[in-house]
Design an enzyme around this catalytic site. Structure first.
Site, PDB file in Angstrom:
ATOM      1  N   GLY A   1       0.839  -1.198   0.000  1.00  0.00           N
ATOM      2  CA  GLY A   1       0.000   0.000   0.000  1.00  0.00           C
ATOM      3  C   GLY A   1       0.867   1.237   0.000  1.00  0.00           C
TER       4      GLY A   1
ATOM      5  N   CYS B   1       5.255  -6.242   1.647  1.00  0.00           N
ATOM      6  CA  CYS B   1       5.612  -4.827   1.586  1.00  0.00           C
ATOM      7  C   CYS B   1       4.935  -4.022   2.707  1.00  0.00           C
ATOM      8  CB  CYS B   1       5.308  -4.277   0.190  1.00  0.00           C
ATOM      9  SG  CYS B   1       6.038  -2.667  -0.086  1.00  0.00           S
ATOM     10  N   TYR B   2       3.925  -3.197   2.394  1.00  0.00           N
ATOM     11  CA  TYR B   2       3.219  -2.480   3.463  1.00  0.00           C
ATOM     12  C   TYR B   2       2.648  -3.487   4.461  1.00  0.00           C
ATOM     13  CZ  TYR B   2      -0.175   0.676   5.675  1.00  0.00           C
ATOM     14  OH  TYR B   2      -0.902   1.410   6.573  1.00  0.00           O
TER      15      TYR B   2
ATOM     16  N   HIS C   1       7.660  -8.012  -3.605  1.00  0.00           N
ATOM     17  CA  HIS C   1       6.351  -8.409  -4.148  1.00  0.00           C
ATOM     18  C   HIS C   1       6.437  -9.757  -4.877  1.00  0.00           C
ATOM     19  CE1 HIS C   1       4.108  -4.644  -3.410  1.00  0.00           C
ATOM     20  NE2 HIS C   1       5.327  -4.122  -3.428  1.00  0.00           N
TER      21      HIS C   1
ATOM     22  N   GLU D   1       4.056 -11.367  -6.060  1.00  0.00           N
ATOM     23  CA  GLU D   1       2.993 -11.448  -7.072  1.00  0.00           C
ATOM     24  C   GLU D   1       3.425 -10.894  -8.423  1.00  0.00           C
ATOM     25  OE1 GLU D   1       3.173  -9.443  -4.559  1.00  0.00           O
ATOM     26  OE2 GLU D   1       2.237  -7.493  -4.881  1.00  0.00           O
TER      27      GLU D   1
ATOM     28  N   SER E   1     -10.442  -0.985 -30.674  1.00  0.00           N
ATOM     29  CA  SER E   1      -9.285  -0.091 -30.790  1.00  0.00           C
ATOM     30  C   SER E   1      -8.247  -0.674 -31.731  1.00  0.00           C
ATOM     31  CB  SER E   1      -8.650   0.087 -29.418  1.00  0.00           C
ATOM     32  OG  SER E   1      -8.049  -1.139 -29.013  1.00  0.00           O
ATOM     33  N   GLY E   2      -8.434  -1.964 -32.076  1.00  0.00           N
ATOM     34  CA  GLY E   2      -7.411  -2.645 -32.859  1.00  0.00           C
ATOM     35  C   GLY E   2      -6.557  -3.518 -31.967  1.00  0.00           C
ATOM     36  N   GLY E   3      -6.712  -3.339 -30.680  1.00  0.00           N
ATOM     37  CA  GLY E   3      -5.967  -4.151 -29.720  1.00  0.00           C
ATOM     38  C   GLY E   3      -6.753  -5.396 -29.345  1.00  0.00           C
TER      39      GLY E   3
ATOM     40  N   ASP F   1      -7.780  -6.536 -26.386  1.00  0.00           N
ATOM     41  CA  ASP F   1      -8.822  -6.496 -25.344  1.00  0.00           C
ATOM     42  C   ASP F   1     -10.191  -6.183 -25.939  1.00  0.00           C
ATOM     43  OD1 ASP F   1      -6.559  -6.717 -23.816  1.00  0.00           O
ATOM     44  OD2 ASP F   1      -6.499  -4.603 -23.284  1.00  0.00           O
ATOM     45  N   SER F   2     -10.249  -5.080 -26.710  1.00  0.00           N
ATOM     46  CA  SER F   2     -11.548  -4.724 -27.270  1.00  0.00           C
ATOM     47  C   SER F   2     -11.963  -5.746 -28.331  1.00  0.00           C
ATOM     48  CB  SER F   2     -11.529  -3.316 -27.852  1.00  0.00           C
ATOM     49  OG  SER F   2     -10.466  -3.174 -28.756  1.00  0.00           O
TER      50      SER F   2
ATOM     51  N   LYS G   1      -3.774  -8.839 -19.235  1.00  0.00           N
ATOM     52  CA  LYS G   1      -3.486  -8.972 -20.663  1.00  0.00           C
ATOM     53  C   LYS G   1      -3.141 -10.414 -21.075  1.00  0.00           C
ATOM     54  CE  LYS G   1      -2.938  -5.800 -23.077  1.00  0.00           C
ATOM     55  NZ  LYS G   1      -3.975  -5.110 -23.845  1.00  0.00           N
TER      56      LYS G   1
END
Ligand code: XMP
Length: 508
Positions: free
Chosen positions: A51, A78-79, A169, A171, A222-224, A226-227, A364
């Protein structure tokens, strides 16, 4: 299940993701709700996330001490390590040196006797940090497990009570043996069991169907990737009731619109192009602040979309927002805002759409895996990530046609040479930046006061952290030589060698 207490780190959600990857359920809770959530959810283990705050600050987020007496294994990251240090009576102080990005942890000689470090093959390895404070005195009954060059107590534990703390971290993908450490905590220490993996595609489709209720919708491609995944799955659910739009903002890479049109044609995914360059350039005129650029683009984008959607009679907008977009635009209660990603926070508050974001929980690499399962063409699966605001956040200062033209030419050379060297699919993204710094050059014995182009090539897995690519010198040399000879205005080319953190991927 494993409970993840969210103190607002940029990577908290990634902890949940890693747990999910290991086939175990997890739930994110706010610190003040920890005790109530433990009683309700009966977790096998608890992870205290990182955090941005300080545990000794006036409004510090801490947790109830009784949580440490419930016999449930606890891992502080970490935190979260500092919370353990503070709540259990140790001392936390501001460090002298900040540590952001990679560092080396050196575990003690007997590190394998700690359950957290079982099956870690070496005692010194590369980890990722992001902190300023550190525990300078351990709480009672805690033993030190390892240090970094600037942090003495970078790992400690009370093995008997199953309380563990690490400063780095595990993760993030760049931390070596991070998965093994989480694996040890979840299966060895917390005795969790693997669940059977669920079918993500069916789940996403069900979710879309529930939210759309067979009404008309529009999707912003968008061409990517994800969309494309969001639009494709929505099309599978509602068919012709969906119109996929692609907005050519004029801020795309050279030739991008044509390439994208061809790819979607191959996928048999209908798409309409909205040509909007003049509106975007007008909205960006005079703006130099990156956040204001994003807002201006978001606003123009939505207004154009609203107009077209009205013609189609659609009130639902499907977006390919993924989790890193959400978190970097401040998605959780205690996290800091890094940037307003235009498909999340950059959209104006008032618009006439109900927004559906079927991939909001994914990263991603998970989306790429879904795309591969859907048999998407390779060129879209491996296409480098491109930001919604496009080249506008790769031009420092005001965006003008002239700068766009210079950057497009330089950027094309960078991508071409990286492809030629067979490196394109090995790296996360590679692009040029119009640095906005004029410097002195000498060409043909003449002084030339010209532009600077920066090259950024990075490696990442889930967007949250990144390392710079060790591009071979001859590739870099070729790029510099071609840009300075083929792009008249440029006299200098530099290579960005910053990791994320402390830098972000894009320059703005
Ligand atoms: P940063 O620069 O935040 O980038 O490390 C992380 C990833 O997000 C992309 N990015 C954006 N995507 N709208 C987007 O849709 C934005 O405003 C935006 N800013 C950054 C960036 O290209 C990288 O993949």
């Amino acid at each position: 299940m494993i409970l993840v207490v969210d103190f607002g780190s940029q990577t908290t959600h990634l902890i949940g993701r890693r747990i999910r990857d290991l086939g175990v359920k997890s739930e994110l809770v706010l610190p003040q709700n920890t005790l109530a959530s433990i009683l309700k959810l009966k977790p096998k283990g608890i992870i205290l996330s990182g955090g941005p705050a300080s545990v000794y600050g006036k409004k510090a987020l801490l947790i109830d001490k009784t949580i440490f007496n419930l016999g449930i294994p606890i891992l502080g990251i970490c935190y979260g390590l500092e919370v353990i240090g503070q709540v259990l009576g140790g001392k936390v102080k501001s460090g002298i040196k900040k540590e952001y990005g990679p560092t080396l942890i050196r575990l003690n000689n007997n590190y394998n006797s700690s359950n957290l470090f079982k099956n870690i093959p070496k005692k010194e390895f590369r980890v990722w940090m992001s902190h300023f404070d550190q525990v300078v005195r351990l709480p009672k009954n805690m033993i030190n497990l390892g240090s970094t060059p600037t942090v003495r107590h970078a790992a400690f534990s009370n093995e008997k009570n199953n309380i563990f703390a690490i400063m780095f971290h595990p993760e993030v993908h760049h931390t070596q043996f991070g998965e093994q450490i989480l694996n040890n905590f979840i299966f060895k220490i917390s005795s969790e069991n693997k669940e059977i993996g669920k079918d993500k595609i069916e789940e996403i489709k069900k979710n879309i169907s529930k939210n759309i209720e067979h009404k008309k919708a529009v999707c912003a491609l968008s061409g990517g990737i994800d969309s494309a995944v969001a639009g494709y799955l929505a099309y599978k659910v509602i068919g012709k009731k969906l119109t996929n739009f692609y907005v050519d903002t004029g801020l795309m890479r050279d030739g991008e619109t044509e390439e994208i049109k061809n790819t979607f044609k191959k996928m048999k995914l209908p798409m309409e192009v909205i040509y909007g360059k003049k509106y975007f350039l007008k909205a960006l005129r005079g703006i130099t602040d990156p956040e204001k650029k994003r807002k201006a683009i978001g606003e123009t984008f939505v207004r154009l979309f609203e107009k077209e959607a009205k013609i189609k009679g659609a009130k639902i907008l499907i977006q390919g927002t993924i989790y890193p977009d959400v978190i970097e635009s401040q998605g959780t209660k205690h996290s800091h805002k890094i940037k307003t990603h235009h498909n999340v926070g950059g959209l104006p508050q008032k618009h006439g759409f109900k927004i559906i974001e079927p991939l909001r929980q994914f990263y991603k690499d998970e989306v790429r895996k879904i795309a591969a399962d859907l048999n998407f063409p390779k060129e879209i699966i491996y296409r480098h990530v491109f930001p919604g605001p496009g080249l506008a956040v790769r031009i420092i200062g005001e965006v003008t046609e002239r700068k766009l033209e210079i950057l497009k030419k330089a950027d094309t050379i960078i991508v071409e040479e990286i492809k030629k060297a067979g490196l394109y699919e090995k790296i996360w993204m590679a692009f040029g930046i119009f640095a906005g710094i004029k410097t002195t050059g000498v060409t043909g014995d003449e002084r030339k006061y010209g532009e600077t182009i920066a090259i950024r090539a990075i490696e990442s897995k889930d967007t949250m952290t990144a390392d710079w690519s060790r591009l071979p010198y001859d590739v870099l040399e070729k790029i510099a030589e071609r840009i300075t000879t083929e792009v008249f205005e440029v006299v200098r080319v530099v290579y960005d060698i910053t990791t994320k953190p402390p830098a972000t991927m894009e320059w703005e």
